[in-house]
Design a protein around this motif. Structure first.
Motif, short mmCIF file in Angstrom:
data_model
loop_
_atom_site.label_atom_id
_atom_site.label_comp_id
_atom_site.label_asym_id
_atom_site.label_seq_id
_atom_site.Cartn_x
_atom_site.Cartn_y
_atom_site.Cartn_z
N ASP A 58 0.65 0.43 -5.71
CA ASP A 58 -0.48 1.31 -5.41
C ASP A 58 -1.39 1.42 -6.64
O ASP A 58 -0.94 1.24 -7.77
N PHE A 71 0.87 -1.18 0.00
CA PHE A 71 0.00 0.00 0.00
C PHE A 71 0.90 1.23 0.00
O PHE A 71 0.98 1.96 0.98
N ASN A 72 1.59 1.44 -1.10
CA ASN A 72 2.69 2.41 -1.21
C ASN A 72 2.34 3.80 -0.70
O ASN A 72 3.15 4.45 -0.04
#
Length: 271
Positions: A246, A225-226
């Motif tokens: 993401d 979940f960048n």
């Protein structure tokens, strides 16, 4: 070798690639399955907390909406949250190396589900870190205690895993004393948002401590979940390799700006 880890991923999913820094655009639940098994030394995940319920909060002294974005909506029921957490944590397990570890941040809105999911999937929880935000925002309703902490769970792939823990480095950072599981770190500095804002951006100092404590130089770090890319920025600062995933181009572009700025600073220091 680093490139081999993502060789099964289609070219369309590569959003940015530079030496030891890769950004992938797409759904983590799909892309995680394509990453080479046992190839990742450490995962940091800041998954959706599902706080976007049209309420209000305080930011910089102003009343603002708690809504973060569409990615943070739609799973109000516990069973939906838990199913989601089981799914992404299960997808993380294969790419994680046999002695690898995973860190997950959260609040009471999602962390109990994550803890249960880790147990269900036979991860071994190592520590429950309490991140105390020394400059947390006040609550506007005055109907409960002010929220000033987040929980960061640290777990290894299995009970038998021989995980990395850089005890001496942590002791040195802590003034020669054993570091405890309550970390006093301010929220994200304004200077860390110079290229744009992400609603759940974590401070560089938090990621520095996490990465320094549980990895070695040259290790490969993954963030499914960048977001604004703080995990990747710190990985690059500390000579680690990075893969970030993401769905949002806006935040992938923000990450690229931050990374290029870091590169320029590092180059200027070497001149």
């Amino acid at each position: 070798m680093f490139n081999n880890i993502v060789e099964k991923i289609n070219k369309e999913s590569f959003y940015y690639k530079d030496n030891n820094f890769i950004l992938l655009k797409g759904d983590s639940l799909q892309l995680l399955s394509m990453i080479q098994d046992n190839s990742i030394n450490m995962i940091f995940a800041d998954p959706p907390y599902f706080l976007s319920n049209d309420g209000i909060t305080c930011s910089s002294g102003k009343m603002v909406s708690v809504n973060k974005g569409n990615w943070d909506k739609g799973k109000e029921e516990f069973i939906n949250k838990h199913t989601f957490n089981i799914e992404w944590l299960e997808k993380c397990k294969n790419p994680l190396s046999k002695d690898g570890t995973i860190w997950i941040s959260g609040t009471f809105h999602n962390i109990y589900s994550i803890g249960a999911a880790l147990e269900e999937l036979n991860y071994k929880i190592i520590n429950n870190i309490t991140w105390y935000k020394t400059n947390a925002s006040p609550n506007l309703s005055c109907r409960y205690f002010t929220h000033s902490t987040e929980t960061v769970l640290w777990a290894k792939k299995s009970k038998k895993a021989k995980h990395t823990f850089n005890y001496e480095i942590m002791k040195e950072i802590n003034g020669g004393k054993q570091m405890r599981d309550v970390w006093q770190i301010p929220t994200t500095k304004k200077s860390e948002k110079e290229f744009g804002k992400h609603p759940t951006q974590k401070p560089i100092e938090l990621l520095k401590r996490i990465i320094l404590s549980s990895t070695k130089e040259g290790d490969i770090i993954l963030d499914p979940f960048n977001g604004s890319g703080t995990t990747g920025i710190v990985a690059a600062m500390l000579n680690r390799k990075y893969i970030g995933i993401d769905l949002e181009e806006e935040f992938l572009n923000l990450t690229i700006k931050r990374y290029k700025s870091l590169e320029q600073k590092q180059l200027s220091l070497n001149i």
